[in-house]
Design an enzyme around this catalytic site. Structure first.
Site, PDB file in Angstrom:
ATOM      1  N   SER A  30       0.817  -1.215   0.000  1.00 39.97           N
ATOM      2  CA  SER A  30       0.000   0.000   0.000  1.00 39.97           C
ATOM      3  C   SER A  30       0.853   1.268   0.000  1.00 39.97           C
ATOM      4  O   SER A  30       1.752   1.427   0.828  1.00 39.97           O
ATOM      5  CB  SER A  30      -0.882  -0.013   1.261  1.00 39.97           C
ATOM      6  OG  SER A  30      -1.276   1.302   1.595  1.00 39.97           O
ATOM      7  N   GLY A  31       0.521   2.194  -0.901  1.00 40.39           N
ATOM      8  CA  GLY A  31       1.240   3.474  -0.935  1.00 40.39           C
ATOM      9  C   GLY A  31       1.003   4.266   0.333  1.00 40.39           C
ATOM     10  O   GLY A  31       1.909   4.896   0.878  1.00 40.39           O
ATOM     11  N   LEU A  32      -0.259   4.203   0.821  1.00 40.67           N
ATOM     12  CA  LEU A  32      -0.577   4.916   2.058  1.00 40.67           C
ATOM     13  C   LEU A  32       0.253   4.371   3.219  1.00 40.67           C
ATOM     14  O   LEU A  32       0.888   5.128   3.964  1.00 40.67           O
ATOM     15  CB  LEU A  32      -2.079   4.746   2.366  1.00 40.67           C
ATOM     16  CG  LEU A  32      -2.533   5.264   3.730  1.00 40.67           C
ATOM     17  CD1 LEU A  32      -2.340   6.769   3.832  1.00 40.67           C
ATOM     18  CD2 LEU A  32      -3.986   4.889   4.000  1.00 40.67           C
ATOM     19  N   HIS A  87     -12.270   1.927  -7.671  1.00 39.33           N
ATOM     20  CA  HIS A  87     -12.189   2.462  -6.312  1.00 39.33           C
ATOM     21  C   HIS A  87     -13.377   3.368  -6.026  1.00 39.33           C
ATOM     22  O   HIS A  87     -13.912   4.016  -6.939  1.00 39.33           O
ATOM     23  CB  HIS A  87     -10.889   3.252  -6.148  1.00 39.33           C
ATOM     24  CG  HIS A  87     -10.429   3.314  -4.710  1.00 39.33           C
ATOM     25  ND1 HIS A  87     -10.942   2.537  -3.712  1.00 39.33           N
ATOM     26  CD2 HIS A  87      -9.470   4.087  -4.117  1.00 39.33           C
ATOM     27  CE1 HIS A  87     -10.348   2.804  -2.573  1.00 39.33           C
ATOM     28  NE2 HIS A  87      -9.439   3.753  -2.780  1.00 39.33           N
ATOM     29  N   ARG A 119      -6.099   1.097 -12.227  1.00 37.52           N
ATOM     30  CA  ARG A 119      -7.050   1.558 -11.197  1.00 37.52           C
ATOM     31  C   ARG A 119      -7.816   2.751 -11.722  1.00 37.52           C
ATOM     32  O   ARG A 119      -7.227   3.765 -12.130  1.00 37.52           O
ATOM     33  CB  ARG A 119      -6.269   1.905  -9.940  1.00 37.52           C
ATOM     34  CG  ARG A 119      -7.010   2.705  -8.902  1.00 37.52           C
ATOM     35  CD  ARG A 119      -6.255   2.629  -7.604  1.00 37.52           C
ATOM     36  NE  ARG A 119      -6.560   3.694  -6.686  1.00 37.52           N
ATOM     37  CZ  ARG A 119      -5.988   3.828  -5.499  1.00 37.52           C
ATOM     38  NH1 ARG A 119      -5.055   2.956  -5.108  1.00 37.52           N
ATOM     39  NH2 ARG A 119      -6.311   4.819  -4.700  1.00 37.52           N
ATOM     40  N   ASN A 129      -3.746  10.882  -1.781  1.00 33.78           N
ATOM     41  CA  ASN A 129      -4.573   9.741  -1.402  1.00 33.78           C
ATOM     42  C   ASN A 129      -6.026  10.002  -1.786  1.00 33.78           C
ATOM     43  O   ASN A 129      -6.538  11.115  -1.623  1.00 33.78           O
ATOM     44  CB  ASN A 129      -4.447   9.481   0.105  1.00 33.78           C
ATOM     45  CG  ASN A 129      -5.201   8.223   0.499  1.00 33.78           C
ATOM     46  OD1 ASN A 129      -6.405   8.247   0.731  1.00 33.78           O
ATOM     47  ND2 ASN A 129      -4.486   7.117   0.539  1.00 33.78           N
ATOM     48  N   SER A 130      -6.674   8.958  -2.259  1.00 33.65           N
ATOM     49  CA  SER A 130      -8.035   9.101  -2.786  1.00 33.65           C
ATOM     50  C   SER A 130      -9.036   9.596  -1.749  1.00 33.65           C
ATOM     51  O   SER A 130     -10.091  10.128  -2.102  1.00 33.65           O
ATOM     52  CB  SER A 130      -8.510   7.753  -3.331  1.00 33.65           C
ATOM     53  OG  SER A 130      -7.621   7.295  -4.296  1.00 33.65           O
ATOM     54  N   ASP A 179       1.158  -1.086  -4.913  1.00 31.53           N
ATOM     55  CA  ASP A 179       0.366   0.108  -5.222  1.00 31.53           C
ATOM     56  C   ASP A 179       1.358   1.103  -5.829  1.00 31.53           C
ATOM     57  O   ASP A 179       2.070   1.786  -5.108  1.00 31.53           O
ATOM     58  CB  ASP A 179      -0.235   0.624  -3.910  1.00 31.53           C
ATOM     59  CG  ASP A 179      -0.886   1.982  -4.052  1.00 31.53           C
ATOM     60  OD1 ASP A 179      -0.997   2.477  -5.190  1.00 31.53           O
ATOM     61  OD2 ASP A 179      -1.278   2.536  -3.004  1.00 31.53           O
ATOM     62  N   LYS A 195       0.559  12.335  -6.811  1.00 33.44           N
ATOM     63  CA  LYS A 195      -0.838  12.017  -6.478  1.00 33.44           C
ATOM     64  C   LYS A 195      -1.155  12.385  -5.024  1.00 33.44           C
ATOM     65  O   LYS A 195      -0.251  12.682  -4.221  1.00 33.44           O
ATOM     66  CB  LYS A 195      -1.144  10.539  -6.746  1.00 33.44           C
ATOM     67  CG  LYS A 195      -0.207   9.509  -6.142  1.00 33.44           C
ATOM     68  CD  LYS A 195      -0.165   9.392  -4.642  1.00 33.44           C
ATOM     69  CE  LYS A 195      -1.459   9.027  -4.003  1.00 33.44           C
ATOM     70  NZ  LYS A 195      -1.563   7.582  -3.739  1.00 33.44           N
ATOM     71  N   GLU A 245      -2.746   4.035 -10.999  1.00 32.80           N
ATOM     72  CA  GLU A 245      -4.032   4.727 -10.966  1.00 32.80           C
ATOM     73  C   GLU A 245      -4.003   5.907 -11.933  1.00 32.80           C
ATOM     74  O   GLU A 245      -2.945   6.513 -12.161  1.00 32.80           O
ATOM     75  CB  GLU A 245      -4.354   5.179  -9.537  1.00 32.80           C
ATOM     76  CG  GLU A 245      -3.360   6.176  -8.950  1.00 32.80           C
ATOM     77  CD  GLU A 245      -3.457   6.271  -7.419  1.00 32.80           C
ATOM     78  OE1 GLU A 245      -3.317   5.232  -6.747  1.00 32.80           O
ATOM     79  OE2 GLU A 245      -3.661   7.386  -6.914  1.00 32.80           O
ATOM     80  N   ASP A 261       1.150  10.561   1.824  1.00 29.67           N
ATOM     81  CA  ASP A 261       0.882   9.711   0.658  1.00 29.67           C
ATOM     82  C   ASP A 261       0.783  10.603  -0.586  1.00 29.67           C
ATOM     83  O   ASP A 261      -0.222  10.617  -1.285  1.00 29.67           O
ATOM     84  CB  ASP A 261      -0.433   8.933   0.914  1.00 29.67           C
ATOM     85  CG  ASP A 261      -0.686   7.864  -0.136  1.00 29.67           C
ATOM     86  OD1 ASP A 261       0.227   7.571  -0.932  1.00 29.67           O
ATOM     87  OD2 ASP A 261      -1.812   7.331  -0.165  1.00 29.67           O
ATOM     88  N   ASP A 279       0.955   3.856  -7.417  1.00 32.11           N
ATOM     89  CA  ASP A 279       0.450   5.228  -7.624  1.00 32.11           C
ATOM     90  C   ASP A 279       0.235   5.497  -9.114  1.00 32.11           C
ATOM     91  O   ASP A 279      -0.466   4.743  -9.769  1.00 32.11           O
ATOM     92  CB  ASP A 279       1.398   6.253  -6.980  1.00 32.11           C
ATOM     93  CG  ASP A 279       1.404   6.149  -5.459  1.00 32.11           C
ATOM     94  OD1 ASP A 279       0.467   5.529  -4.924  1.00 32.11           O
ATOM     95  OD2 ASP A 279       2.333   6.664  -4.812  1.00 32.11           O
TER      96      ASP A 279
END
Ligand code: SPV
Ligand code: MG
Length: 537
Positions: free
Chosen positions: A42-44, A186, A155, A118-119, A81, A116, A110, A54, A83
């Site tokens: 996970s990038g986060l 997502h 993604r 975080n979403s 992940d 980027k 993504e 992130d 990104d």
């Protein structure tokens, strides 16, 4: 099976599969041990464990370093992940090459812009990538991979950015056509409506991956029933560890002691296990030269030493004061002087008094009606067969050259005999005399002398020396000696047997016991007179 192939099977299996977030070697290993068939880099979580945002603040090569630890620590595939691919199509190609080199099975990119965000942070304000540009990146990644089973997951962030289902489908279709192996759809809603709507329209065109962080209340069977391929638990291990760390840190800061913490955290032994410390110990046995592993000692000190009367009424002989220090500490000093610091002491009588630091204690609580062999067996039961072992008594003082000579001798089983045995006889005490294959003489110098018999009652003409109470067992001899020790202990009166009984038994079994001759430099403390002499030893 290659990790890439394992991951491909997860994507293509006809049931819902799960992968777990991990952010370092330790969490990756914990995920694998829990039974997960794959991991989400996970990038986060990776950025959080570095203590940064992130937002591509950690460089992609810094992430790569951590991924290498994660991959090395596990045998299950990792989906990174990735990104936005950390740049354009060119950066994507280099990323894929580097991931393959580190045995990372797959990457997810993504359709957002570098750097980027975080979403879940103001998702609707986030710009999306140009579809054609993103498709070029997917194509470039697929062209760069050498392993056919390496997977690229595309993604779709259309829902996150506030676009509707049609935009999500348009993008997914384009990415699929560009070569993506799966689509990750997502959503930041607390209900699964968006991803379910997408899946209904998408059908079975290619596997679909979901991350139900926000719509966590949805029963997992809903995802199964809709035919999703892969579910990512994307950040729960990080969050669980943050809870545990915060709670522990606060408690320690407040309480300034470990009492309420210790039972709520894993023991350090668990840390060592997760690190694979046991495997290294096994490898050391195979690869390290024996000398480097060191030699250890066992000191048999269970008996009271009743012959000293008042002096040993409470304390055992081993703890007798000899010019200001216990006898045992003088023994330890002599071992330490030749580099032997792993010392196991078998205690029995007055064991609470036998408490010198840095020693490994084993108790023979049946000391009153058992012999030395039982004590030896207790000690050996707690030790492995990896090290040469010297055995001596808790009431025998010696010069350091004695353990040195014994350690240097290569034979499997070695004892020492004092050729000045007649002087001992003059003292009218019982002694263990040895009869050997050859008497000590100039001619015998350098010859391998074997023990024939050890006995208190040998006729004078058969005596070649007095056994000084030392036995050296090479690590290679330990399994065999253990076996014979157990045979003897099982015999009638076996529990009362002494070390000389073992030596005689070995000789009778044609197992060679080598004898080293020496003169003096040891003292068996058996009388008040000996205690006085010991002071000037
Ligand atoms: C991550 O785990 O870094 C993800 C998933 O990208 S999310 O945080 O939900 O965007
Ligand atoms: Mg991410």
């Amino acid at each position: 099976m290659n990790k890439t192939t394992q991951f491909k099977h997860l994507l293509q299996s006809n049931q819902l599969e799960f992968i777990l977030e991990a952010h370092n070697g330790l969490s990756a290993k914990i995920g694998e041990e829990a039974g997960f068939k794959g991991l989400w880099g996970s990038g986060l979580s990776l950025s959080a464990q570095f203590g940064v945002r992130d937002n591509n603040e950690a460089s992609w090569t810094q992430l790569l370093e951590m991924l290498e630890f994660m991959s090395d620590a596990t045998s299950i595939p990792i989906l990174l992940d990735g990104d936005t691919g950390y740049g354009n199509f060119n950066n994507m190609q280099r990323l894929v090459q580097k991931l393959e080199q580190r045995d990372i099975a797959a990457v997810c990119i993504e359709d957002k812009l570098f750097p980027k965000t975080n979403s879940f942070i103001k998702g609707t304000a986030q710009p999306l990538a140009d579809v054609d540009e993103f498709c070029g990146k997917i194509k470039a990644g697929k062209d760069a991979q050498r392993d056919d089973d390496f997977s690229i997951v595309a993604r779709v962030e259309a829902f996150i950015a506030g676009w509707g289902l049609q935009e999500a489908l348009r993008r997914a279709e384009a990415y699929h056509a560009a070569g993506a192996d799966a689509i990750l759809i997502h959503s930041a809603l607390s209900v699964p409506d968006e991803v379910l709507a997408f899946k209904r329209e998408w059908g079975e065109r290619c596997p679909v991956v979901i991350v139900p962080t926000k719509y966590y209340a949805t029963p997992t069977d809903v995802f199964r029933d809709h035919g999703f391929s892969l579910c990512i638990w994307a950040n729960q291990i990080l969050r669980a560890s943050i809870s545990a760390m915060q709670q522990t840190a606060r408690t320690l800061a407040e309480e300034e002691n470990l009492l309420s913490i210790e039972d709520r955290i894993v023991p350090v032994a668990e840390v060592f296990r997760l690190q694979g410390a046991g495997e290294l110990q096994e490898a050391e046995k195979r690869y390290l030269p024996k000398s480097t592993r060191g030699i250890r000692a066992i000191v048999l000190a269970a008996s009271q030493g009743g012959e000293l009367g008042e002096l040993t009424r409470e304390k055992p002989k081993a703890m007798l004061d000899i010019s200001g220090a216990p006898l045992l500490s003088r023994i330890v000093d002599a071992y330490n002087a030749v580099g032997i610091k792993q010392i196991t002491v078998v205690r029995g009588f007055g064991k609470e008094h036998v408490n010198l630091p840095n020693l490994h204690y084993v108790d023979n609580d049946d000391f009153a009606d058992t012999g030395e062999l039982l004590s030896l067996h207790r000690a050996l039961s707690e030790l492995d067969d990896s090290q040469d072992t010297l055995i001596s008594y808790g009431d025998v003082l010696f010069n350091k050259y004695i353990p040195q000579m014994l350690s240097d001798e290569k034979s499997d089983i070695v004892i020492m005999a004092d050729t000045h045995w007649q002087e001992s006889v003059n003292r009218h005490r019982q002694a263990d005399y040895v009869n050997c294959s050859q008497a000590s003489s100039r001619r015998a110098f350098g010859a391998k002398i074997q023990l024939c018999r050890i006995d208190e009652k040998l006729p004078d003409e058969a005596i070649h020396g007095e056994w000084m109470g030392f036995v050296k067992l090479a690590s290679t001899a330990l399994p065999l000696v253990r076996q014979h020790l157990e045979t003897l202990l099982a015999k009638q009166n076996g529990r009362q047997a002494k070390l000389p009984d073992l030596l005689n038994h070995l000789v009778m079994q044609q197992i060679p016991v080598q004898v080293l001759y020496t003169t003096g430099h040891w003292l068996d403390i058996d009388s008040l007179d000996d205690v006085v002499q010991a002071g000037s030893f």
